[in-house]
Structures are given as C-alpha cells and as structure tokens.
Design a protein around this motif. Structure first.
Motif, mmCIF file in Angstrom:
data_model
loop_
_atom_site.group_PDB
_atom_site.id
_atom_site.type_symbol
_atom_site.label_atom_id
_atom_site.label_comp_id
_atom_site.label_asym_id
_atom_site.label_seq_id
_atom_site.Cartn_x
_atom_site.Cartn_y
_atom_site.Cartn_z
ATOM 1 N N GLY A 115 0.812 -1.211 0.000
ATOM 2 C CA GLY A 115 0.000 0.000 0.000
ATOM 3 C C GLY A 115 0.844 1.258 0.000
ATOM 4 O O GLY A 115 0.480 2.265 -0.614
ATOM 5 N N SER A 116 2.003 1.184 0.664
ATOM 6 C CA SER A 116 2.894 2.341 0.718
ATOM 7 C C SER A 116 3.642 2.552 -0.590
ATOM 8 O O SER A 116 4.202 3.632 -0.817
ATOM 9 C CB SER A 116 3.901 2.168 1.863
ATOM 10 N N GLU A 117 3.679 1.524 -1.453
ATOM 11 C CA GLU A 117 4.325 1.672 -2.747
ATOM 12 C C GLU A 117 3.519 2.545 -3.699
ATOM 13 O O GLU A 117 4.046 3.026 -4.696
ATOM 14 C CB GLU A 117 4.554 0.292 -3.384
ATOM 15 N N VAL A 118 2.247 2.730 -3.413
ATOM 16 C CA VAL A 118 1.399 3.568 -4.259
ATOM 17 C C VAL A 118 1.609 5.033 -3.882
ATOM 18 O O VAL A 118 1.222 5.466 -2.798
ATOM 19 C CB VAL A 118 -0.085 3.197 -4.123
ATOM 20 N N VAL A 119 2.259 5.765 -4.766
ATOM 21 C CA VAL A 119 2.510 7.182 -4.512
ATOM 22 C C VAL A 119 1.233 7.993 -4.741
ATOM 23 O O VAL A 119 0.853 8.836 -3.935
ATOM 24 C CB VAL A 119 3.640 7.707 -5.422
ATOM 25 N N ARG A 149 6.269 3.475 -6.342
ATOM 26 C CA ARG A 149 7.689 3.600 -5.995
ATOM 27 C C ARG A 149 8.105 2.333 -5.266
ATOM 28 O O ARG A 149 7.477 1.927 -4.299
ATOM 29 C CB ARG A 149 7.957 4.829 -5.121
ATOM 30 N N ARG A 150 9.150 1.708 -5.755
ATOM 31 C CA ARG A 150 9.595 0.421 -5.224
ATOM 32 C C ARG A 150 10.095 0.549 -3.797
ATOM 33 O O ARG A 150 10.895 1.441 -3.481
ATOM 34 C CB ARG A 150 10.712 -0.102 -6.121
ATOM 35 N N LEU A 151 9.645 -0.356 -2.917
ATOM 36 C CA LEU A 151 10.090 -0.398 -1.538
ATOM 37 C C LEU A 151 10.571 -1.804 -1.213
ATOM 38 O O LEU A 151 9.977 -2.795 -1.648
ATOM 39 C CB LEU A 151 8.949 -0.024 -0.581
ATOM 40 N N SER A 152 11.651 -1.905 -0.437
ATOM 41 C CA SER A 152 12.134 -3.201 -0.012
ATOM 42 C C SER A 152 11.092 -3.866 0.872
ATOM 43 O O SER A 152 10.559 -3.254 1.802
ATOM 44 C CB SER A 152 13.448 -3.045 0.762
ATOM 45 N N ASP A 166 5.754 -6.000 -2.754
ATOM 46 C CA ASP A 166 5.740 -6.797 -3.978
ATOM 47 C C ASP A 166 4.822 -6.239 -5.054
ATOM 48 O O ASP A 166 4.646 -6.872 -6.094
ATOM 49 C CB ASP A 166 5.370 -8.250 -3.677
ATOM 50 N N LEU A 167 4.241 -5.050 -4.839
ATOM 51 C CA LEU A 167 3.373 -4.469 -5.852
ATOM 52 C C LEU A 167 4.190 -4.046 -7.072
ATOM 53 O O LEU A 167 3.885 -4.419 -8.213
ATOM 54 C CB LEU A 167 2.602 -3.280 -5.275
ATOM 55 N N PHE A 168 5.229 -3.259 -6.849
ATOM 56 C CA PHE A 168 6.126 -2.857 -7.933
ATOM 57 C C PHE A 168 6.709 -4.092 -8.614
ATOM 58 O O PHE A 168 6.759 -4.182 -9.844
ATOM 59 C CB PHE A 168 7.243 -1.973 -7.369
ATOM 60 N N GLU A 169 7.128 -5.055 -7.791
ATOM 61 C CA GLU A 169 7.770 -6.252 -8.327
ATOM 62 C C GLU A 169 6.813 -7.062 -9.191
ATOM 63 O O GLU A 169 7.221 -7.675 -10.186
ATOM 64 C CB GLU A 169 8.288 -7.120 -7.175
#
Length: 247
Positions: A75-79, A220-223, A226-229
C-alpha cells in the motif's frame, strides 16, 4: 534450495562473498550458505544486502516477509492514483525520464503520446550510452491482439495497428544502439507499464476506453513490498515472449 536470485544479484553488482561479509559483519561462509542452501538471513542483514544490490527484500527472499507486512508495504508503494492518463502531470513524466539512470522499460501497444516529445530519442540514446538498460515493447501491428484492442477502444479494427507502425518508425533510429532493445509483443495487455529505475507508472486498460482515459498508478519500489515487483515481473514475462520488429 539455492537462492539463485541472491547469487545473480551479487554477480550483477560485482560483489563477492568476502565483500558482502565484510560490509554486513558476518563470516563469508555464512554468506555462502545464504546462497547455496537458501537459508534466510536476519532482517538487518536482508535490509543491508537488498540495499547493496538494489533489489527489494521480497524479491531476494519471497518467503521471508509475513504476508500481512507485504500487503502493508504494498500500500505504501502507491505514490498516487490518477483517474486518467491525461491527468498525469507532464513534469512528472519529464522528471522520471530525466532521473532514470539504470532502467527505462516501456510496455504498451503504441504509446503515441510519448512520440509527441521531440527530444525523446535524443534523451534515450545518451542514457543508454551511459549504462542505462532501455527496453521498449510495442504491439505487433499484424497481431490479432492489436486488432482486437483497436476494436475494443471503438476506433476501428486497423487504427491501432497504424499507430503502432508510426511508433515503430519513431523508435527505429534507436535500433542497434548499444543498451537499447526494441521488441514487438502479441499479448493481451491488461496494463501499459512505464518504468524509470525504482518508479513506475502503470496505465490500466479498461474495456471500451482508450488508454488516455484510463487510470494510472504511480508506484515507488520499496524493499519488502511486492506491488512494484509484480508489474516488473509481468514486463519480463511479456519481454521473454516478444520478437524483434520486422522493420
């Protein structure tokens, strides 16, 4: 089971066991076991290695992060969510392109809106020469998938194919440029993907609407996420089935 993702990530970044071990304060044999036996490092070590190889923790160790935590990070990967592609600010597209230094990946049918930028070719070429990996995927203009999508958008069976041919003509000056690869795909696209290093714009496809009028996710990719991935792996899946253009 060996951790081939970790092995590959270290090789791509020119890192050996001793370098990794020294950087995170463990014995080289420990690092070797993480690779050869698939053992999972402690969280602090996973974070450090992920940062060193510029991959997400979830990519290197898919089972290491609890599903609840992965969902939270996702959820935090969504800017930001834009209701339509045409509502994405032009300066965002410009910033993402200008700042990209390692990966520029585009998956679309035609993406004619990109060709409205007269400096795009002059921007992509030096980035590739500086080491960026540029991969461009457009639809195969002779494919039934392109014809079907054209009809679904309500613009006639052959209109989108003509747009694809125009796009290919636009990108042709990049053909053979070191660091640039162009392929044509014959897949049914559920999203167009525009990746710029660790940021991505995902243009959803909606039946009956042209892509410009469909929503866009800015990721935005975050460690650990898995959304970006997920979208990155989808790009690779299409790439692996695509072929060079028939110029």
């Amino acid at each position: 089971m060996p951790n081939e993702r970790l092995r590959d990530a270290l090789l791509r970044n020119g890192l050996d066991l001793d370098q990794v071990a020294k950087a995170i304060g463990v014995d080289p044999k420990t690092v070797e076991r993480w690779i050869t036996t698939g053992r999972t490092p402690y969280p602090r070590h996973r974070h450090a290695i992920a940062a060193m190889v510029r991959e997400t923790e979830n990519y290197l160790w898919p089972d290491a992060v609890a599903p609840e935590r992965v969902a939270e990070i996702g959820g935090s990967e969504v800017v930001k969510v834009y209701p339509h592609r045409h509502s994405v600010p032009q300066d965002l597209w410009s910033r993402l392109l200008e700042q990209a230094a390692e990966h520029i990946e585009v998956l679309m049918y035609s993406g004619m809106f990109l060709t409205d930028n007269p400096t795009l070719i002059r921007t992509l070429r030096p980035k590739a020469q500086a080491g960026a990996k540029v991969r461009i995927l457009v639809g195969d203009p002779a494919s039934r998938e392109v014809a079907r999508r054209s009809e679904e958008e309500g613009i006639g069976k052959t209109t989108l194919a003509a747009k694809v041919r125009n796009a290919l003509a636009f990108y042709r000056p990049l053909d053979g440029e070191p660091g640039v690869e162009i392929r044509c795909h014959r897949t049914t696209l559920y999203n167009s993907i525009y990746r710029f290093d660790d940021e991505m714009l995902v243009n959803t496809h909606v039946y009956g609407f042209m892509a410009a009028h469909a929503p866009v996710l800015h990721l935005r990719r975050l460690s650990g996420g898995d959304l970006f991935e997920t979208y990155s792996e989808s790009f690779d899946s299409v790439w692996n089935t695509a072929s060079p253009p028939r110029w």
